[in-house]
Motif scaffolding. Structure first.
Motif, short mmCIF file in Angstrom:
data_model
loop_
_atom_site.label_atom_id
_atom_site.label_comp_id
_atom_site.label_asym_id
_atom_site.label_seq_id
_atom_site.Cartn_x
_atom_site.Cartn_y
_atom_site.Cartn_z
N HIS A 64 46.63 20.43 7.81
CA HIS A 64 47.48 19.85 8.85
C HIS A 64 46.64 19.29 10.00
CE1 HIS A 64 51.09 19.20 11.17
NE2 HIS A 64 50.60 19.90 12.17
N TYR A 65 45.57 19.97 10.35
CA TYR A 65 44.72 19.55 11.47
C TYR A 65 43.47 18.91 10.90
CZ TYR A 65 47.97 22.72 13.65
OH TYR A 65 49.13 23.34 14.05
N VAL A 66 43.53 17.61 10.70
CA VAL A 66 42.48 16.90 9.97
C VAL A 66 41.29 16.64 10.88
CG1 VAL A 66 41.92 14.81 8.69
CG2 VAL A 66 44.19 15.85 8.47
N ARG A 67 40.12 16.92 10.35
CA ARG A 67 38.89 16.67 11.10
C ARG A 67 38.54 15.19 11.06
NH1 ARG A 67 33.83 18.97 8.31
NH2 ARG A 67 33.66 16.86 7.50
N GLN A 68 38.15 14.66 12.20
CA GLN A 68 37.69 13.29 12.29
C GLN A 68 36.21 13.28 12.71
OE1 GLN A 68 40.28 10.60 14.50
NE2 GLN A 68 41.88 12.16 14.49
N ASP A 69 35.39 12.59 11.95
CA ASP A 69 34.00 12.43 12.35
C ASP A 69 33.93 11.39 13.46
OD1 ASP A 69 33.82 14.04 10.20
OD2 ASP A 69 32.38 12.84 9.10
N MET A 70 33.07 11.62 14.43
CA MET A 70 32.99 10.69 15.55
C MET A 70 31.55 10.63 16.06
SD MET A 70 34.70 12.95 18.58
CE MET A 70 34.12 11.81 19.82
N ALA A 71 31.21 9.48 16.62
CA ALA A 71 29.86 9.29 17.15
C ALA A 71 29.71 10.03 18.48
CB ALA A 71 29.58 7.81 17.35
N VAL A 72 28.58 10.69 18.66
CA VAL A 72 28.26 11.35 19.93
C VAL A 72 26.84 10.97 20.31
CG1 VAL A 72 29.83 13.29 19.58
CG2 VAL A 72 27.49 13.45 18.75
N GLU A 73 26.52 11.17 21.55
CA GLU A 73 25.18 10.88 22.04
C GLU A 73 24.36 12.18 22.02
OE1 GLU A 73 21.88 9.59 22.96
OE2 GLU A 73 23.48 8.07 22.86
N PRO A 74 23.35 12.29 21.13
CA PRO A 74 22.59 13.54 21.04
C PRO A 74 21.98 13.98 22.37
CG PRO A 74 22.08 12.11 19.20
CD PRO A 74 22.90 11.30 20.15
N SER A 75 21.49 13.04 23.16
CA SER A 75 20.86 13.41 24.42
C SER A 75 21.87 14.08 25.36
CB SER A 75 20.24 12.18 25.09
OG SER A 75 21.23 11.21 25.39
N GLN A 76 23.12 13.63 25.31
CA GLN A 76 24.16 14.24 26.13
C GLN A 76 24.46 15.65 25.67
OE1 GLN A 76 27.86 12.05 27.64
NE2 GLN A 76 28.68 13.18 25.91
N THR A 77 24.49 15.85 24.34
CA THR A 77 24.73 17.18 23.79
C THR A 77 23.61 18.14 24.18
OG1 THR A 77 25.93 16.24 21.91
CG2 THR A 77 25.10 18.48 21.67
N ILE A 78 22.37 17.70 24.03
CA ILE A 78 21.23 18.56 24.37
C ILE A 78 21.22 18.86 25.86
CG2 ILE A 78 18.71 18.70 24.40
CD1 ILE A 78 18.72 16.90 21.89
N GLN A 79 21.52 17.86 26.68
CA GLN A 79 21.61 18.09 28.12
C GLN A 79 22.67 19.13 28.44
OE1 GLN A 79 19.96 17.05 30.85
NE2 GLN A 79 21.38 18.12 32.22
N GLY A 80 23.81 19.03 27.76
CA GLY A 80 24.87 20.01 27.99
C GLY A 80 24.47 21.41 27.59
#
Length: 365
Positions: A64-80
């Motif tokens: 029911h809750y379908v996963r969607q792949d999406m683009a992210v910025e790795p540098s933003q993730t690492i910074q977070g």
């Protein structure tokens, strides 16, 4: 187990301004997860996988809750995960309206060197981000790092909800969730544990911090550090239990979704031996430290000694300093295996030694 026993059991952990509230919520009120029996009062309870009844309904929920792949910025993730957009803390003692004492240690936050961060952990992040729409909530997992050597993980995700999350859901000064008002549980569990031995697997819920630099009242950006007792593989992937709680702690929880994430490569680690015994004393990765055979109550100071002469003081109880994101141990008193999740990024190749209460352990590169 009563409130006093819980506090005694975790007295050796790094001080935390919301410790009692979080422990009670995790260990007494979270009926989504089973707990294995304690060998004695000093053994840390390990979060288990979802109970069999919940797992049975996982397929329908996931369909029911379908996963969607999406683009992210790795540098933003690492910074977070590792950066300085979370607040530093100054040591203080506060009392609530009932006279209960809350303690906040000193906490130092440092910026991330973007180029070094990408070189250290970029190859160990998932290839994309993943998003689900769950009722009127939007959950986006931007990235995660799994370290099967030290038994730790870092997760970075956002939760969006129209109208926000209720008054007082976030302590914006400390960058922490207030679980008396925040009615969500988002629990990451390892697929290898769930599939092979759910009674001893899964993650104990870690410590969740709000990335205040990116967050708004209606969109919370959260970094979570977690630890488990090992025996899992990063490549086996993860499962998420997303739960909306009732209006009060006594209300039944509503299981909203069980979700899945693909596996990744584990972060590598270096090690050090005990010079007195020749046995393995510790493992160290870019995000965490695991100490073997220590008494968590007696560990007062941990320092990473870098080859260039600088140091990272992970914790120093005598001086009220706590630069960890999460600390947890397993075992029978007084011998424990203890995991320390860092609040910053570490280059293991530059660590010459780990100093624990004056004992120097030379790191093998």
């Amino acid at each position: 187990m009563d409130r006093h026993e819980l506090n005694r059991m975790f007295d050796g952990l790094a001080p935390d301004p919301r410790r009692e509230r979080e422990l009670l919520r995790q260990l007494l009120q979270d009926d989504m997860r089973r707990k294995r029996p304690m060998k004695n009062w000093k053994q840390v309870v390990i979060g288990a996988a979802a109970a069999a009844l919940l797992v049975t309904g996982a397929t329908a929920a996931y369909d029911h809750y379908v996963r969607q792949d999406m683009a992210v910025e790795p540098s933003q993730t690492i910074q977070g995960m590792f950066g300085d957009s979370r607040p530093a803390w100054t040591e203080r003692v506060e009392y609530d309206e009932y006279g209960n004492m809350g303690y906040t240690p000193n906490r130092e936050i440092v910026p991330v060197d973007a180029a070094l961060a990408q070189a250290l952990v970029g190859d160990y992040l998932p290839e994309t981000g993943y998003q689900w729409q769950i009722g009127d909530y939007t959950l986006t997992v931007e990235g995660y790092l799994l370290d099967e050597h030290t038994g730790t993980a870092k997760f970075y995700y956002t939760v969006e909800h129209p109208g926000g999350f209720g008054d007082g859901a976030v302590d914006w000064d400390l960058g922490l969730l207030n679980y008396n008002n925040y009615r969500l549980s988002i629990v990451f569990e390892t697929q290898s544990d769930l599939d092979s031995n759910w009674q001893t697997g899964g993650w104990i819920t870690g410590r969740e911090y709000v990335d205040v630099g990116r967050s708004t009242p209606e969109k919370l950006c959260i970094v979570e550090s977690a630890a488990s007792d090992g025996g899992w593989k990063a490549e086996d992937g993860l499962r998420i239990s997303f739960t909306v709680h009732g209006e009060t702690d006594r209300d039944d929880n509503e299981l909203t979704a069980l979700l899945e994430l693909p596996g990744v490569k584990s972060l590598p680690a270096v090690s050090a031996d005990d010079p007195a015994t020749g046995e393995a004393a510790l493992k160290l990765s870019a995000s965490a430290l695991m100490l073997n055979a220590v008494d968590i109550d007696r560990v007062g100071c941990i320092v990473l000694d870098y080859a260039d002469g600088t140091q990272y003081v992970v914790m120093d109880k005598a001086n009220g300093l706590d630069n960890t994101d999460y600390v947890c141990g397993w075992g029978d008193a007084p011998v424990w295996t203890v995991r320390y999740c860092f609040n910053r990024l570490v280059d293991p190749s530059q660590v010459a030694a780990v100093i624990v209460d004056g004992q120097r352990y030379v790191v093998s590169q």
